[in-house]
Design a protein around this motif. Structure first.
Motif, PDB file in Angstrom:
ATOM      1  N   GLN A  24       0.836  -1.204   0.000  1.00  0.00           N
ATOM      2  CA  GLN A  24       0.000   0.000   0.000  1.00  0.00           C
ATOM      3  C   GLN A  24       0.869   1.252   0.000  1.00  0.00           C
ATOM      4  OE1 GLN A  24      -3.168   0.550  -0.501  1.00  0.00           O
ATOM      5  NE2 GLN A  24      -2.956   2.741  -0.176  1.00  0.00           N
ATOM      6  N   ALA A  28       0.408   3.452  -3.448  1.00  0.00           N
ATOM      7  CA  ALA A  28      -0.733   4.224  -2.958  1.00  0.00           C
ATOM      8  C   ALA A  28      -1.322   5.123  -4.037  1.00  0.00           C
ATOM      9  CB  ALA A  28      -0.324   5.065  -1.752  1.00  0.00           C
ATOM     10  N   GLU A  29      -0.490   5.601  -4.964  1.00  0.00           N
ATOM     11  CA  GLU A  29      -1.029   6.495  -5.993  1.00  0.00           C
ATOM     12  C   GLU A  29      -1.744   5.746  -7.112  1.00  0.00           C
ATOM     13  OE1 GLU A  29       3.332   5.768  -6.502  1.00  0.00           O
ATOM     14  OE2 GLU A  29       2.275   6.888  -4.992  1.00  0.00           O
ATOM     15  N   THR A  31      -3.566   2.514  -6.481  1.00  0.00           N
ATOM     16  CA  THR A  31      -4.729   1.797  -5.961  1.00  0.00           C
ATOM     17  C   THR A  31      -4.772   1.881  -4.435  1.00  0.00           C
ATOM     18  OG1 THR A  31      -5.903  -0.306  -5.936  1.00  0.00           O
ATOM     19  CG2 THR A  31      -3.520  -0.420  -5.870  1.00  0.00           C
ATOM     20  N   ASN A  32      -5.965   1.739  -3.879  1.00  0.00           N
ATOM     21  CA  ASN A  32      -6.136   1.675  -2.421  1.00  0.00           C
ATOM     22  C   ASN A  32      -6.542   0.282  -1.962  1.00  0.00           C
ATOM     23  OD1 ASN A  32      -5.517   4.352  -1.866  1.00  0.00           O
ATOM     24  ND2 ASN A  32      -7.584   5.020  -2.354  1.00  0.00           N
ATOM     25  N   GLU A  33      -6.550  -0.651  -2.871  1.00  0.00           N
ATOM     26  CA  GLU A  33      -7.002  -2.003  -2.546  1.00  0.00           C
ATOM     27  C   GLU A  33      -6.083  -2.704  -1.547  1.00  0.00           C
ATOM     28  OE1 GLU A  33      -9.863  -3.485  -3.410  1.00  0.00           O
ATOM     29  OE2 GLU A  33     -10.439  -1.651  -4.440  1.00  0.00           O
ATOM     30  N   GLY A  35      -4.603  -1.334   0.941  1.00  0.00           N
ATOM     31  CA  GLY A  35      -4.979  -0.833   2.260  1.00  0.00           C
ATOM     32  C   GLY A  35      -6.208  -1.536   2.799  1.00  0.00           C
TER      33      GLY A  35
END
Length: 117
Positions: A24, A28-29, A31-33, A35
């Protein structure tokens, strides 16, 4: 559940959660999957402890738990243990699905970048 199995499962989930947290932070830039997957692992740890302590009376283990008290009043603590096991497995399944979805999003993003260049 034997302590050896409990410790092995706990260590495995914690290691998986740390890997997902690192992913994550790296992606992070894109996808947020990862997290979401990491947070489901975190929740699954609570259900793993609930599963392990499900057959112990509520006065001797942990904080106030209305669901466990309900099952204890009915005399069905094994039913509560099954419920904890199901929720633990569902949380890990959601974590795995979210990991696969995040991995696919990252791979697709980089494929689009390579084709577009």
């Amino acid at each position: 559940m034997k302590n050896r199995y409990f410790v092995n499962i706990l260590i495995s989930v914690i290691v998986w959660m740390l890997i997902l947290f690192a992913l994550q932070c790296l992606f992070a830039e894109y996808t947020n999957e990862f997290g979401l997957s990491c947070s489901m692992c975190f929740l699954s740890i609570f259900f793993l402890f609930s599963y392990k302590n499900a057959l112990k009376p509520t006065e001797t283990v942990g904080p106030y738990n209305p669901t466990k008290r309900h099952y204890e009043r009915k005399g069905d603590l094994p039913g509560y243990q099954r419920l904890c096991k199901i929720v633990f497995l569902v949380a890990l399944s959601i974590s795995a699905i979210s990991f696969m979805k995040g991995s696919a999003e990252v791979v697709i993003f980089f494929i689009k970048q390579a084709i577009g260049s």
